[in-house]
Design a protein around this motif. Sequence first.
Motif, mmCIF file in Angstrom:
data_model
loop_
_atom_site.group_PDB
_atom_site.id
_atom_site.type_symbol
_atom_site.label_atom_id
_atom_site.label_comp_id
_atom_site.label_asym_id
_atom_site.label_seq_id
_atom_site.Cartn_x
_atom_site.Cartn_y
_atom_site.Cartn_z
ATOM 1 N N ASP A 1 40.506 41.650 32.406
ATOM 2 C CA ASP A 1 41.907 41.253 32.500
ATOM 3 C C ASP A 1 42.490 41.881 33.756
ATOM 4 N N TYR A 2 43.334 41.146 34.443
ATOM 5 C CA TYR A 2 43.987 41.700 35.622
ATOM 6 C C TYR A 2 45.433 41.246 35.676
ATOM 7 N N GLU A 3 46.241 42.054 36.354
ATOM 8 C CA GLU A 3 47.628 41.699 36.632
ATOM 9 C C GLU A 3 47.881 41.968 38.102
ATOM 10 N N SER B 1 47.077 37.384 35.459
ATOM 11 C CA SER B 1 48.425 36.861 35.697
ATOM 12 C C SER B 1 48.945 37.433 37.007
ATOM 13 N N ILE B 2 49.992 36.796 37.482
ATOM 14 C CA ILE B 2 50.666 37.260 38.692
ATOM 15 C C ILE B 2 52.163 37.307 38.377
ATOM 16 N N LEU C 1 43.476 46.309 36.739
ATOM 17 C CA LEU C 1 42.373 45.632 36.062
ATOM 18 C C LEU C 1 41.922 46.428 34.849
ATOM 19 N N HIS C 2 41.426 45.718 33.854
ATOM 20 C CA HIS C 2 40.897 46.344 32.642
ATOM 21 C C HIS C 2 39.645 45.569 32.245
ATOM 22 N N LEU D 1 36.352 43.241 42.500
ATOM 23 C CA LEU D 1 37.230 42.105 42.203
ATOM 24 C C LEU D 1 38.607 42.306 42.830
ATOM 25 N N ALA D 2 39.155 43.508 42.712
ATOM 26 C CA ALA D 2 40.464 43.786 43.319
ATOM 27 C C ALA D 2 40.409 43.632 44.832
#
Length: 134
Positions: free
Chosen positions: A89-91, A129-130, A74-75, A48-49
């Motif tokens: 979840d990602y930031e 989120s970004i 990512l988590h 995904l990243a």
Amino acid sequence: MLEYTVTARRIDSHGSEARAKEARIVLDTDMAGRVDAFNPAEMLLASLAACMLKGTERVVPMLEFDLRGMEISLHGVRQDSPPKMVRIDYEIVVDTDETDQRLDLLHRNLRKYGTISNTLAEAVELVGSIRRKG
């Protein structure tokens, strides 16, 4: 339609490897785990990243977006029975002087046009989120 080919093989009870093109990745398939390789869940998160990072390379020139750097954290949350990922979840942290509206535009493009992000969004709760670095 694009197509992809990956091969994987068991090396021994401590690990395996996957190959694509001329690249090789060591896989953590040891039941005790190993710290020097990605396990399958970590590979999913890394995929995904990578999708988001590659998508960034595609859209930055089109948007004329000023980008100095990007990091993604990512988590993933896995349930036990049946075993599956239920939430990711990602930031995304972007090193840029672009406005909040432009950051949001970048984020929308990454979510809308990402092969892996679109696939995962159909199967798991994908929340992210970004934000600007600093």
